[in-house]
Design a protein around this motif. Sequence first.
Motif, mmCIF file in Angstrom:
data_model
loop_
_atom_site.group_PDB
_atom_site.id
_atom_site.type_symbol
_atom_site.label_atom_id
_atom_site.label_comp_id
_atom_site.label_asym_id
_atom_site.label_seq_id
_atom_site.Cartn_x
_atom_site.Cartn_y
_atom_site.Cartn_z
ATOM 1 N N ASP A 4 33.750 -33.787 16.336
ATOM 2 C CA ASP A 4 34.173 -33.917 14.947
ATOM 3 C C ASP A 4 35.347 -34.894 14.832
ATOM 4 N N SER A 5 36.097 -34.788 13.742
ATOM 5 C CA SER A 5 37.188 -35.732 13.494
ATOM 6 C C SER A 5 38.311 -35.614 14.523
ATOM 7 N N GLU A 27 34.724 -44.786 11.625
ATOM 8 C CA GLU A 27 34.235 -43.427 11.911
ATOM 9 C C GLU A 27 33.455 -42.885 10.725
ATOM 10 N N LYS A 31 29.454 -41.977 10.834
ATOM 11 C CA LYS A 31 29.004 -40.616 10.531
ATOM 12 C C LYS A 31 27.984 -40.632 9.394
ATOM 13 N N TRP A 64 29.361 -38.541 15.990
ATOM 14 C CA TRP A 64 29.717 -37.370 15.181
ATOM 15 C C TRP A 64 28.701 -36.256 15.443
ATOM 16 N N SER A 74 25.028 -34.845 11.609
ATOM 17 C CA SER A 74 25.017 -34.810 13.066
ATOM 18 C C SER A 74 23.740 -35.425 13.628
#
Length: 183
Positions: A4-5, A27, A31, A64, A74
Motif C-alpha cells: 500500500d502507500s 504512484e 495504482k 499497489w 490491486s
Amino acid sequence: FIGDSITFEMYQSLVHLTYGKVSWLVEHRAKTIHIPIIINVCGNNNNDNNNNNNNNNVTLVYRWNEELDDTGTSVSIKQMLTEQFPTMIVLNTGAHYQSDVSFRANVASTLMQIRSWQQTCRDRLNLTVTTCPFFWRTTTPGIPHCTDFTRPVNNITKMEAHVALYPTKNNWEKMKYQNDIAL
C-alpha cells in the motif's frame, strides 16, 4: 515492493537513497491504471547481450496491492511475480483491514506463490541457498489520541495496549493480531 502507500514510502525512500526520483503522482497513476513503477537505480539499463555486466543492475519495482488479491486497484501477486521477475520481495497489505477468514486465506495463497517464486528464482540463478529473500513488513496501526504523547515511545507493548483501548472504524486494534497471523 508490493503493498500500500506505506510500502510505497519505503520504495520511494530507497529510490531516493540511490539518487533516483519518484513522486506520489506516479504512484497514484500506477495504482489507477494497474501498472508497475520500475526504476533502474544502479548499473546499465542497456539490454545489450554482449555486455556481461548486466547482472550488476538493480531495478526497483513497486506494485499497489492492499489485500493480497486482485480486487479493486490491486493486481494479483501471480501477475506481479511473472511480469517483472524479482530477485527480492518486500510485501505488506498495510492498514487495510480484512476479516480474519479473508486475511488467512489471502496470506496462505500468497505464501504458496512466494515459495514457488523462491524456488524458480533459485533455479534461474542456479543457486543452492536461499538468496531470493522475501520480507513481510508488519503493519503499524495509526495511534488514536496521538496528541497524548509528547515524544516517541519506544515500548511496543505499551503502544499495542494503548491502541487496543480505542477501537476504530479502521480496526487498528486488530493489526497486532493480524501481524501475528502473517508471521
